[in-house]
Design a protein around this motif. Structure first.
Motif, PDB file in Angstrom:
ATOM      1  N   LEU A  63      -0.718  -1.537 -19.565  1.00  0.00           N
ATOM      2  CA  LEU A  63      -0.298  -2.058 -18.267  1.00  0.00           C
ATOM      3  C   LEU A  63      -0.078  -3.560 -18.353  1.00  0.00           C
ATOM      4  O   LEU A  63      -0.817  -4.277 -19.038  1.00  0.00           O
ATOM      5  CB  LEU A  63      -1.354  -1.731 -17.214  1.00  0.00           C
ATOM      6  N   ALA A  64       0.939  -4.035 -17.638  1.00  0.00           N
ATOM      7  CA  ALA A  64       1.331  -5.430 -17.788  1.00  0.00           C
ATOM      8  C   ALA A  64       1.351  -6.205 -16.478  1.00  0.00           C
ATOM      9  O   ALA A  64       1.051  -7.397 -16.469  1.00  0.00           O
ATOM     10  CB  ALA A  64       2.715  -5.504 -18.447  1.00  0.00           C
ATOM     11  N   GLU A  65       1.711  -5.565 -15.368  1.00  0.00           N
ATOM     12  CA  GLU A  65       1.896  -6.284 -14.110  1.00  0.00           C
ATOM     13  C   GLU A  65       1.486  -5.403 -12.938  1.00  0.00           C
ATOM     14  O   GLU A  65       1.413  -4.170 -13.068  1.00  0.00           O
ATOM     15  CB  GLU A  65       3.366  -6.687 -13.935  1.00  0.00           C
ATOM     16  N   ALA A  66       1.232  -6.031 -11.806  1.00  0.00           N
ATOM     17  CA  ALA A  66       0.881  -5.275 -10.605  1.00  0.00           C
ATOM     18  C   ALA A  66       1.197  -6.091  -9.364  1.00  0.00           C
ATOM     19  O   ALA A  66       1.080  -7.325  -9.373  1.00  0.00           O
ATOM     20  CB  ALA A  66      -0.600  -4.906 -10.627  1.00  0.00           C
ATOM     21  N   GLU A  67       1.589  -5.383  -8.312  1.00  0.00           N
ATOM     22  CA  GLU A  67       1.848  -6.032  -7.033  1.00  0.00           C
ATOM     23  C   GLU A  67       1.705  -5.000  -5.923  1.00  0.00           C
ATOM     24  O   GLU A  67       2.195  -3.869  -6.040  1.00  0.00           O
ATOM     25  CB  GLU A  67       3.255  -6.627  -6.992  1.00  0.00           C
ATOM     26  N   GLY A  68       1.015  -5.384  -4.858  1.00  0.00           N
ATOM     27  CA  GLY A  68       0.849  -4.472  -3.729  1.00  0.00           C
ATOM     28  C   GLY A  68       0.051  -3.246  -4.137  1.00  0.00           C
ATOM     29  O   GLY A  68      -1.103  -3.345  -4.550  1.00  0.00           O
ATOM     30  N   ILE A  69       0.681  -2.065  -4.040  1.00  0.00           N
ATOM     31  CA  ILE A  69       0.006  -0.826  -4.460  1.00  0.00           C
ATOM     32  C   ILE A  69       0.576  -0.314  -5.776  1.00  0.00           C
ATOM     33  O   ILE A  69       0.240   0.798  -6.203  1.00  0.00           O
ATOM     34  CB  ILE A  69       0.128   0.275  -3.383  1.00  0.00           C
ATOM     35  N   HIS A  70       1.419  -1.100  -6.438  1.00  0.00           N
ATOM     36  CA  HIS A  70       2.106  -0.641  -7.644  1.00  0.00           C
ATOM     37  C   HIS A  70       1.611  -1.364  -8.895  1.00  0.00           C
ATOM     38  O   HIS A  70       1.221  -2.525  -8.843  1.00  0.00           O
ATOM     39  CB  HIS A  70       3.616  -0.858  -7.516  1.00  0.00           C
ATOM     40  N   ILE A  71       1.633  -0.639  -9.997  1.00  0.00           N
ATOM     41  CA  ILE A  71       1.380  -1.224 -11.308  1.00  0.00           C
ATOM     42  C   ILE A  71       2.581  -0.909 -12.190  1.00  0.00           C
ATOM     43  O   ILE A  71       3.327   0.043 -11.937  1.00  0.00           O
ATOM     44  CB  ILE A  71       0.087  -0.679 -11.944  1.00  0.00           C
ATOM     45  N   ARG A  72       2.771  -1.730 -13.207  1.00  0.00           N
ATOM     46  CA  ARG A  72       3.893  -1.531 -14.107  1.00  0.00           C
ATOM     47  C   ARG A  72       3.395  -1.624 -15.543  1.00  0.00           C
ATOM     48  O   ARG A  72       2.599  -2.502 -15.876  1.00  0.00           O
ATOM     49  CB  ARG A  72       4.969  -2.588 -13.859  1.00  0.00           C
ATOM     50  N   TYR A  94       4.429   2.573 -11.272  1.00  0.00           N
ATOM     51  CA  TYR A  94       3.611   3.661 -10.747  1.00  0.00           C
ATOM     52  C   TYR A  94       2.951   3.233  -9.439  1.00  0.00           C
ATOM     53  O   TYR A  94       2.578   2.065  -9.275  1.00  0.00           O
ATOM     54  CB  TYR A  94       2.488   4.030 -11.727  1.00  0.00           C
ATOM     55  N   ILE A  95       2.776   4.182  -8.551  1.00  0.00           N
ATOM     56  CA  ILE A  95       1.859   3.979  -7.426  1.00  0.00           C
ATOM     57  C   ILE A  95       0.446   4.094  -7.984  1.00  0.00           C
ATOM     58  O   ILE A  95       0.124   5.055  -8.685  1.00  0.00           O
ATOM     59  CB  ILE A  95       2.068   5.032  -6.331  1.00  0.00           C
ATOM     60  N   ASP A  96      -0.386   3.104  -7.685  1.00  0.00           N
ATOM     61  CA  ASP A  96      -1.776   3.162  -8.143  1.00  0.00           C
ATOM     62  C   ASP A  96      -2.571   4.011  -7.160  1.00  0.00           C
ATOM     63  O   ASP A  96      -3.049   3.532  -6.139  1.00  0.00           O
ATOM     64  CB  ASP A  96      -2.366   1.767  -8.252  1.00  0.00           C
ATOM     65  N   GLY A  97      -2.711   5.278  -7.502  1.00  0.00           N
ATOM     66  CA  GLY A  97      -3.408   6.210  -6.614  1.00  0.00           C
ATOM     67  C   GLY A  97      -4.910   6.111  -6.651  1.00  0.00           C
ATOM     68  O   GLY A  97      -5.588   6.814  -5.903  1.00  0.00           O
ATOM     69  N   ILE A  98      -5.449   5.214  -7.501  1.00  0.00           N
ATOM     70  CA  ILE A  98      -6.916   5.127  -7.614  1.00  0.00           C
ATOM     71  C   ILE A  98      -7.435   3.705  -7.408  1.00  0.00           C
ATOM     72  O   ILE A  98      -8.611   3.434  -7.641  1.00  0.00           O
ATOM     73  CB  ILE A  98      -7.404   5.679  -8.971  1.00  0.00           C
ATOM     74  N   GLY A  99      -6.568   2.797  -6.966  1.00  0.00           N
ATOM     75  CA  GLY A  99      -7.034   1.445  -6.666  1.00  0.00           C
ATOM     76  C   GLY A  99      -7.706   0.775  -7.845  1.00  0.00           C
ATOM     77  O   GLY A  99      -8.724   0.092  -7.680  1.00  0.00           O
ATOM     78  N   TYR A 126      -2.667  -5.729  -5.085  1.00  0.00           N
ATOM     79  CA  TYR A 126      -2.458  -6.600  -6.238  1.00  0.00           C
ATOM     80  C   TYR A 126      -1.589  -7.802  -5.865  1.00  0.00           C
ATOM     81  O   TYR A 126      -0.802  -7.749  -4.922  1.00  0.00           O
ATOM     82  CB  TYR A 126      -1.760  -5.824  -7.357  1.00  0.00           C
ATOM     83  N   GLY A 127      -1.747  -8.863  -6.651  1.00  0.00           N
ATOM     84  CA  GLY A 127      -0.841  -9.996  -6.568  1.00  0.00           C
ATOM     85  C   GLY A 127      -1.023 -10.877  -5.353  1.00  0.00           C
ATOM     86  O   GLY A 127      -0.077 -11.556  -4.941  1.00  0.00           O
ATOM     87  N   ILE A 167      -4.257  -1.059   1.586  1.00  0.00           N
ATOM     88  CA  ILE A 167      -3.035  -1.470   2.283  1.00  0.00           C
ATOM     89  C   ILE A 167      -1.967  -0.390   2.239  1.00  0.00           C
ATOM     90  O   ILE A 167      -0.854  -0.596   2.735  1.00  0.00           O
ATOM     91  CB  ILE A 167      -2.484  -2.780   1.691  1.00  0.00           C
ATOM     92  N   VAL A 168      -2.270   0.772   1.684  1.00  0.00           N
ATOM     93  CA  VAL A 168      -1.308   1.854   1.598  1.00  0.00           C
ATOM     94  C   VAL A 168      -0.822   2.224   3.005  1.00  0.00           C
ATOM     95  O   VAL A 168      -1.598   2.267   3.959  1.00  0.00           O
ATOM     96  CB  VAL A 168      -1.934   3.065   0.868  1.00  0.00           C
ATOM     97  N   THR A 169       0.478   2.484   3.143  1.00  0.00           N
ATOM     98  CA  THR A 169       1.058   2.854   4.433  1.00  0.00           C
ATOM     99  C   THR A 169       1.232   4.367   4.525  1.00  0.00           C
ATOM    100  O   THR A 169       1.090   5.092   3.530  1.00  0.00           O
ATOM    101  CB  THR A 169       2.433   2.191   4.620  1.00  0.00           C
ATOM    102  N   LYS A 170       1.585   4.854   5.703  1.00  0.00           N
ATOM    103  CA  LYS A 170       1.849   6.278   5.862  1.00  0.00           C
ATOM    104  C   LYS A 170       3.041   6.706   5.013  1.00  0.00           C
ATOM    105  O   LYS A 170       3.056   7.819   4.470  1.00  0.00           O
ATOM    106  CB  LYS A 170       2.076   6.617   7.333  1.00  0.00           C
ATOM    107  N   GLU A 171       4.025   5.824   4.883  1.00  0.00           N
ATOM    108  CA  GLU A 171       5.176   6.141   4.021  1.00  0.00           C
ATOM    109  C   GLU A 171       4.735   6.242   2.558  1.00  0.00           C
ATOM    110  O   GLU A 171       5.196   7.136   1.828  1.00  0.00           O
ATOM    111  CB  GLU A 171       6.255   5.066   4.172  1.00  0.00           C
ATOM    112  N   ASP A 172       3.849   5.351   2.137  1.00  0.00           N
ATOM    113  CA  ASP A 172       3.301   5.431   0.776  1.00  0.00           C
ATOM    114  C   ASP A 172       2.545   6.738   0.584  1.00  0.00           C
ATOM    115  O   ASP A 172       2.655   7.397  -0.461  1.00  0.00           O
ATOM    116  CB  ASP A 172       2.351   4.265   0.502  1.00  0.00           C
ATOM    117  N   ILE A 173       1.771   7.102   1.579  1.00  0.00           N
ATOM    118  CA  ILE A 173       0.995   8.343   1.504  1.00  0.00           C
ATOM    119  C   ILE A 173       1.923   9.544   1.371  1.00  0.00           C
ATOM    120  O   ILE A 173       1.664  10.459   0.570  1.00  0.00           O
ATOM    121  CB  ILE A 173       0.084   8.464   2.736  1.00  0.00           C
TER     122      ILE A 173
END
Length: 472
Positions: free
Chosen positions: A39-48, A55-60, A69-70, A436-442
């Motif tokens: 893993l190299a980067e992350a922002e909000g609920i995503h990691i890259r 990816y969506i980080d489903g496990i925080g 993140y970020g 911070i996950v939203t209903k759309e993210d869910i």
């Protein structure tokens, strides 16, 4: 936007990792052959990852990254505190500005009279400190025989020598040594595995009776503490029956057993409150442990909170022979970690993230409940932003067999291919996304999970090892 790093050679880094790193929970039979996800980067609920896959980080991270993140505001606080004072010893009568403020902030938000805080570097350290304090407390009172620790199957409490001995996940019991002479396990409180003809009320009464029976078996004069996660997290998001925890607290009070609430996962918003023991479960424990979300994963830190009743009984003119509390760590109350924890707590409250969790948590569970139409799904359970989908390859409600043990890994691999990270354990697909996950993210998480479960079903059918009728 993600930070754009220089070009990264993912294969080279994977090779370095395999050659030089020993990860927690590594399978030594395969860790030299399997490539890690770099893993190299992350922002909000995503990691890259290092190859640019998102990816969506489903496990925080690991139940940790509450505010996402970020966060530049947290990074700025870290840098400012490091410039101002990066570290000084916490031992003896010495503190630092953010540590003193953080202790007061935690005491203000803790239930009842839990107003004294000791800091550590992780949840393992926090729980270890809590149990050591229980022994210290009873020794100070002249009750030196009160040593035994009671925990539950499916529990997870840490990775020190003592706390690893307290873990009730059989798959975690490896070739290490454990303090079995001190630790005693109660049967699991997983209601999904109760007999088909047993009501939830009768099940709860039976589990409470298990605690009292164990105390009487060991002798109340020999039992120091009962340690319980409000929701058993890595053991499978096991939510106890409603009356269970308050009645367990009553049993502990009856026999002078300290109740330690392990909130390493449930504190700091995971269930929509700073602490869950009282606000969610109606209990005021003697001790609370916490970590993970305390700093939102930005820097390691743990804390243990003690009741005034306990501290008063062994302090001041009641302190016999000047007992020293010789427990703590080089980085207890680390000023940078304390500053980050204060900022994370400020964000949780000022941005109304706790209230957001109280709205999105029920939505998360409601959407996951729709997965029950899949034959491979045996149970869906959780609370707040903690959830588990338990897969079954055998009959629903049956004790999991070897066929079930690897199924969640299959689901996780399909999910990764579709852009979602889960936490697979045996037959369990465990989730704890950033708060911070939203209903759309869910909706996106549940869609990917559904597709991954269907793909796993198809794999098992194609391999001839399962058919939907096997789970009927």
């Amino acid at each position: 936007m993600f930070i754009q790093n220089e070009k990264i050679d993912a294969a080279e880094l994977a090779g370095m990792d395999k050659q030089h790193s020993l990860h927690p929970w590594s399978d030594l039979a395969t860790n030299q052959s399997e490539d890690p996800l770099v893993l190299a980067e992350a922002e909000g609920i995503h990691i890259r990852d290092a190859e640019g896959n998102q990816y969506i980080d489903g496990i925080g991270g690991m139940w940790c990254v509450q505010v996402g993140y970020g966060r530049k505001d947290i990074a700025d606080v870290m840098a400012q505190q490091a410039r101002q004072m990066c570290y000084y010893t916490p031992f003896g009568a010495m503190t630092n500005v953010p540590a003193a403020r953080l202790a007061a902030a935690l005491a203000e938000r803790a239930p009842g009279d839990l107003n004294t805080v000791s800091f550590s570097t992780s949840g393992s350290d926090a729980v270890d400190s809590a149990v050591r304090f229980a022994h210290f407390y009873f020794n100070c009172l002249g009750k030196e025989t009160k040593k035994q620790v009671i925990v539950r199957m499916d529990s997870y409490h840490g990775s020190t020598y003592l706390t690893a001995s307290m873990n009730g996940k059989r798959r975690d019991w490896s070739h290490f040594d454990y303090a079995r002479e001190l630790v005693h396990f109660l049967p699991s409180v997983n209601a999904f595995r109760r007999p088909a003809d047993q009501s939830l009320e009768d099940f709860a009464a039976e589990k409470v009776a298990d605690l009292e029976a164990k105390i009487l078996e060991l002798g109340p004069e020999n039992v120091a503490c009962f340690v319980a996660e409000p929701i058993q997290a890595s053991g499978g998001i096991i939510v106890p029956p409603e009356a269970y925890l308050p009645q367990c607290l009553e049993i502990c009070r009856k026999y002078d057993v300290l109740y330690i609430s392990d909130e390493v996962v449930t504190a700091f918003g995971r269930l929509g409150h700073v602490f869950a023991s009282e606000n969610v479960f109606g209990i005021q424990p003697d001790i609370i442990t916490c970590a993970k979300g305390l700093t939102s994963g930005y820097i390691p830190m743990g804390a243990t909170l003690y009741s005034d009743r306990l501290i008063a009984a062994i302090s001041g003119d009641k302190a016999v022979d000047h007992p020293y509390f010789t427990n703590g760590y080089t980085y207890s109350g680390h000023p940078v970690a304390s500053a980050v924890a204060l900022k994370s707590l400020e964000i949780l409250e000022d941005e109304k993230i706790l209230e957001q969790v109280r709205e999105t948590g029920p939505y998360f569970l409601a959407q996951l409940e729709k997965l029950r139409d899949l034959p491979i799904v045996g149970d869906v359970r959780g609370m707040g932003l903690m959830a588990c989908v338990e897969c079954v390859v055998r009959k629903v409600g049956a004790e999991p067999g070897e066929e079930d043990m690897a199924v969640a890994v299959r689901v996780d691999q399909h999910a990764q291919d579709r852009g979602l990270i889960l936490r697979p354990f045996e037959s369990l697909c465990i989730m704890s996304p950033p708060l911070i996950v939203t209903k759309e993210d869910i909706d996106r998480i549940v869609t990917i999970l559904r597709d991954s479960l269907i793909a796993t079903q198809d794999d098992l059918i194609a391999e001839g090892v399962w058919s939907p009728s096997d789970a009927a």
